[in-house]
Design a protein around this motif. Structure first.
Motif, PDB file in Angstrom:
ATOM      1  N   SER A   1       0.829  -1.213   0.000  1.00 12.91           N
ATOM      2  CA  SER A   1       0.000   0.000   0.000  1.00 12.91           C
ATOM      3  C   SER A   1       0.859   1.257   0.000  1.00 12.91           C
ATOM      4  CB  SER A   1      -0.928  -0.009   1.214  1.00 12.91           C
ATOM      5  OG  SER A   1      -0.178   0.083   2.422  1.00 12.91           O
ATOM      6  N   VAL A   2       1.979   1.250   0.729  1.00 11.13           N
ATOM      7  CA  VAL A   2       2.886   2.400   0.717  1.00 11.13           C
ATOM      8  C   VAL A   2       3.468   2.605  -0.677  1.00 11.13           C
ATOM      9  CG1 VAL A   2       5.076   3.264   1.620  1.00 11.13           C
ATOM     10  CG2 VAL A   2       3.413   2.261   3.169  1.00 11.13           C
ATOM     11  N   GLU A   3       3.885   1.524  -1.317  1.00 12.73           N
ATOM     12  CA  GLU A   3       4.438   1.641  -2.666  1.00 12.73           C
ATOM     13  C   GLU A   3       3.399   2.169  -3.653  1.00 12.73           C
ATOM     14  OE1 GLU A   3       5.912  -2.183  -3.662  1.00 12.73           O
ATOM     15  OE2 GLU A   3       7.724  -2.020  -2.407  1.00 12.73           O
ATOM     16  N   ALA A   4       2.144   1.720  -3.527  1.00 16.64           N
ATOM     17  CA  ALA A   4       1.102   2.203  -4.430  1.00 16.64           C
ATOM     18  C   ALA A   4       0.839   3.691  -4.215  1.00 16.64           C
ATOM     19  CB  ALA A   4      -0.180   1.398  -4.216  1.00 16.64           C
ATOM     20  N   ALA A   5       0.853   4.135  -2.953  1.00 14.37           N
ATOM     21  CA  ALA A   5       0.632   5.558  -2.666  1.00 14.37           C
ATOM     22  C   ALA A   5       1.759   6.414  -3.230  1.00 14.37           C
ATOM     23  CB  ALA A   5       0.493   5.771  -1.157  1.00 14.37           C
TER      24      ALA A   5
END
Length: 215
Positions: free
Chosen positions: A161-165
């Protein structure tokens, strides 16, 4: 003639006014308040929240917690400022739980389809979770075995989720973006290390005992 008449009229009015003042025995700027009467200036000062005639400091109504209408509006960066309205947060009760479950399932589908690391860890979990259920250990050790595997999946989902954000904000190479992704990968590595350590310390002695018994 009109100018002289106006000047004379003003002089006459001034004389009359001075005469009235002298007749009263009061200078034009004297304090006319009596000692026994309430001080009007002090009352006004108290109402306005300034220092009164007796020198005491009086509280201003602006400092009163009940008078919120005079407070300055909070900036968006203030932690006490109200959050902006989110139309996606309007669900309550069973409706909210139903939408949360659908969003969670959608997240699992996206992680399985897009994240190869999550697929690998999910395959490992599909092997270790049945082993953790069947291995003959006490309940606390069983919880540790299963929890360590689930922890790896949780941390991997958070890292994804951090990478997608970050990719949503910008795809350009930036030092802070690289640092954020590296920190997420480090968290996954710590979770994997904790899982390996838990299984080695709990299941390792049992495997050694089984091997000795078989030999």
């Amino acid at each position: 003639m009109r100018t002289r008449h106006s000047t004379a009229a003003r002089a006459s009015n001034g004389a009359l006014h001075t005469g009235d003042t002298d007749a009263a025995g009061i200078e034009p700027f004297d304090d006319v308040s009596e000692h026994d009467a309430p001080n009007h200036v002090d009352h006004v000062d108290r109402a306005n929240g300034v220092r009164g005639m007796n020198g005491a400091s009086l509280a201003s109504p602006l400092a009163s917690p009940d008078n919120d209408s005079h407070h300055e509006p909070l900036s968006p960066d203030d932690p006490l400022a109200p959050l902006p309205f989110n139309p996606y947060k309007g669900n309550r009760g069973v409706t909210r739980a139903w939408h949360a479950m659908k969003n969670s399932l959608a997240g699992f589908r996206v992680a399985i389809r897009e994240e190869s690391a999550f697929r690998q860890e999910l395959t490992l979990a599909a092997i270790l979770i049945p082993c953790g259920v069947l291995v003959p250990v006490d309940p606390v050790s069983r919880v540790l075995l299963l929890g360590s595997v689930m922890l790896v999946l949780i941390v991997e989902l958070l890292n994804s989720s951090v990478e997608a954000a970050i990719d949503r904000i910008s795809l350009e190479r930036h030092e802070l973006s690289r640092r954020a992704k590296d920190l997420g990968s480090a968290a996954v590595m710590v979770a994997l290390g904790m899982c390996v350590m838990t299984w080695v310390l709990i299941v390792g002695p049992l495997v050694v005992r089984w091997v000795k018994a078989w030999l």
